[in-house]
Design a protein around this motif. Sequence first.
Motif, PDB file in Angstrom:
ATOM      1  N   GLU A 168      30.275 -42.925 -37.770  1.00  0.00           N
ATOM      2  CA  GLU A 168      29.590 -42.455 -38.618  1.00  0.00           C
ATOM      3  C   GLU A 168      29.628 -44.167 -39.172  1.00  0.00           C
ATOM      4  N   SER A 169      30.607 -44.958 -39.572  1.00  0.00           N
ATOM      5  CA  SER A 169      30.734 -46.516 -40.324  1.00  0.00           C
ATOM      6  C   SER A 169      29.840 -47.055 -39.989  1.00  0.00           C
ATOM      7  N   LEU A 170      29.566 -47.393 -38.623  1.00  0.00           N
ATOM      8  CA  LEU A 170      29.851 -48.590 -38.256  1.00  0.00           C
ATOM      9  C   LEU A 170      27.478 -48.119 -37.350  1.00  0.00           C
ATOM     10  N   PRO A 171      26.980 -49.723 -37.843  1.00  0.00           N
ATOM     11  CA  PRO A 171      25.812 -49.512 -37.254  1.00  0.00           C
ATOM     12  C   PRO A 171      25.659 -49.465 -35.764  1.00  0.00           C
ATOM     13  N   GLY A 172      24.285 -48.938 -34.764  1.00  0.00           N
ATOM     14  CA  GLY A 172      24.741 -49.485 -33.829  1.00  0.00           C
ATOM     15  C   GLY A 172      24.722 -50.496 -33.247  1.00  0.00           C
ATOM     16  N   TRP A 173      23.887 -51.775 -33.674  1.00  0.00           N
ATOM     17  CA  TRP A 173      24.441 -53.081 -33.116  1.00  0.00           C
ATOM     18  C   TRP A 173      25.748 -53.153 -33.328  1.00  0.00           C
ATOM     19  N   MET A 174      26.738 -53.193 -34.324  1.00  0.00           N
ATOM     20  CA  MET A 174      28.175 -53.499 -34.386  1.00  0.00           C
ATOM     21  C   MET A 174      28.654 -53.408 -33.219  1.00  0.00           C
ATOM     22  N   ARG A 175      28.305 -51.738 -32.907  1.00  0.00           N
ATOM     23  CA  ARG A 175      28.719 -50.488 -31.638  1.00  0.00           C
ATOM     24  C   ARG A 175      28.647 -51.423 -30.524  1.00  0.00           C
ATOM     25  N   ASP A 176      27.166 -52.405 -30.388  1.00  0.00           N
ATOM     26  CA  ASP A 176      27.064 -52.662 -29.168  1.00  0.00           C
ATOM     27  C   ASP A 176      28.281 -54.030 -28.896  1.00  0.00           C
ATOM     28  N   LEU A 202      40.386 -55.471 -39.471  1.00  0.00           N
ATOM     29  CA  LEU A 202      41.628 -55.832 -38.704  1.00  0.00           C
ATOM     30  C   LEU A 202      41.978 -55.003 -37.509  1.00  0.00           C
ATOM     31  N   GLU A 203      41.521 -53.530 -37.400  1.00  0.00           N
ATOM     32  CA  GLU A 203      41.596 -53.122 -36.485  1.00  0.00           C
ATOM     33  C   GLU A 203      40.938 -53.696 -35.503  1.00  0.00           C
ATOM     34  N   ARG A 204      40.013 -54.390 -35.272  1.00  0.00           N
ATOM     35  CA  ARG A 204      39.340 -54.818 -34.291  1.00  0.00           C
ATOM     36  C   ARG A 204      40.170 -55.688 -33.422  1.00  0.00           C
ATOM     37  N   GLN A 205      41.324 -56.602 -34.877  1.00  0.00           N
ATOM     38  CA  GLN A 205      42.923 -57.264 -33.458  1.00  0.00           C
ATOM     39  C   GLN A 205      43.470 -57.173 -32.966  1.00  0.00           C
ATOM     40  N   ALA A 206      43.353 -55.145 -32.956  1.00  0.00           N
ATOM     41  CA  ALA A 206      44.548 -54.634 -31.897  1.00  0.00           C
ATOM     42  C   ALA A 206      44.112 -54.656 -30.405  1.00  0.00           C
ATOM     43  N   ILE A 207      42.903 -55.564 -30.123  1.00  0.00           N
ATOM     44  CA  ILE A 207      42.889 -55.714 -28.935  1.00  0.00           C
ATOM     45  C   ILE A 207      43.524 -56.794 -28.377  1.00  0.00           C
ATOM     46  N   LEU A 208      44.358 -57.455 -29.286  1.00  0.00           N
ATOM     47  CA  LEU A 208      44.898 -59.137 -28.864  1.00  0.00           C
ATOM     48  C   LEU A 208      47.045 -58.369 -28.781  1.00  0.00           C
ATOM     49  N   ASP A 247      31.711 -52.426 -28.800  1.00  0.00           N
ATOM     50  CA  ASP A 247      32.342 -52.043 -26.901  1.00  0.00           C
ATOM     51  C   ASP A 247      32.445 -53.014 -25.780  1.00  0.00           C
ATOM     52  N   GLU A 248      32.444 -54.699 -26.282  1.00  0.00           N
ATOM     53  CA  GLU A 248      31.800 -55.435 -25.990  1.00  0.00           C
ATOM     54  C   GLU A 248      33.118 -56.548 -25.813  1.00  0.00           C
ATOM     55  N   GLU A 249      33.419 -56.283 -26.768  1.00  0.00           N
ATOM     56  CA  GLU A 249      34.421 -57.091 -27.248  1.00  0.00           C
ATOM     57  C   GLU A 249      35.723 -56.215 -26.764  1.00  0.00           C
ATOM     58  N   ARG A 250      36.474 -54.848 -26.563  1.00  0.00           N
ATOM     59  CA  ARG A 250      37.469 -54.094 -26.232  1.00  0.00           C
ATOM     60  C   ARG A 250      36.853 -54.446 -24.981  1.00  0.00           C
ATOM     61  N   ARG A 251      36.209 -54.206 -23.984  1.00  0.00           N
ATOM     62  CA  ARG A 251      35.868 -54.050 -22.928  1.00  0.00           C
ATOM     63  C   ARG A 251      36.156 -54.838 -22.200  1.00  0.00           C
ATOM     64  N   ALA A 252      36.477 -56.589 -22.595  1.00  0.00           N
ATOM     65  CA  ALA A 252      36.194 -57.447 -22.035  1.00  0.00           C
ATOM     66  C   ALA A 252      37.777 -58.157 -21.293  1.00  0.00           C
TER      67      ALA A 252
END
Length: 296
Positions: free
Chosen positions: A117-125, A169-175, A128-133
């Motif tokens: 809902e909250s993230l624009p498409g370009w940010m999700r792009d 901060l939620e992005r940091q969960a990948i670490l 997605d790459e950051e999480r898969r890396a």
Amino acid sequence: MQWKRLALRPPFPPNIRTLTSEDAIRRESTNSTERYKMRTPPSPALIALGRLVRRYRDASSILQADLAKRLGYSDGWLSNVETGQLRPRREHVTAIEQALGLPPGVLMEVYDLLEGESLPGWMRDWLDEERRASALRAFELSLIPGLLQTPDYARAVLDDDEMAVNARLERQAILIGENPPTLRCVLDETVLTRGFGDAKVMRDQLEHLVNSVSPRLAVQIIPSGVRHEGLQGSFTIATADGADVAYVETVVRGLVTSNRDDITCLIDVWESIRTCTLSQRESIELIKRTADEQWT
């Protein structure tokens, strides 16, 4: 110079998705905050999440004040969650599930709808790459990388926009996941001396940088005064399944690109700036010294 061609050329080829820079995430979230202030309807998923929390709390005959106390937060915080005015972090939702004795995922399924809902498409792009890396190589010219920011530093950067802070901060969960990527960061020394928040915020942030260093996470510094190709802008290269995708910041916008020429150029720049860095040991000493001398 090849780097200038990457940063400035228009129009962008089809496989480059236009992307505002990281600070545009703050502007997007600020717009969301303003919508709340203007009393327009907030996120349907956030409202649904809050109603579920209230419903399960009532079914368990637990007072709002008692649940808030179990969670370690104020009544007002929980009230804002239950009325859909505050987006909790992922770990908060997990804690609520546990405190109410709910099966794992009952609330999280609704919470996961918030991202779409909250993230624009370009940010999700890019996310997605950051999480898969499996590997990330990041160069930052002016800020601590978002993946390594403390909550207080992020608040200072994002003007106390809690929705944007939580998202970062939620992005940091990948670490800290089961298979965290390797992260190699190169920072210009000016990142250490550019203040966001008060001295304590900066000192805590620099200490966090030092404590984050591990065999899978490196932070190296380019000393002030050293001219290098990275002076034209920050970027991150994500590697997944043997392929590279990059996020590049420019003066007017950011880009996500998998173009072979662009990636080759960025890797060349990365290798060039790595020759300008202090060693890991020297970098840690410089970070500690800066914390002691400038942010005490």
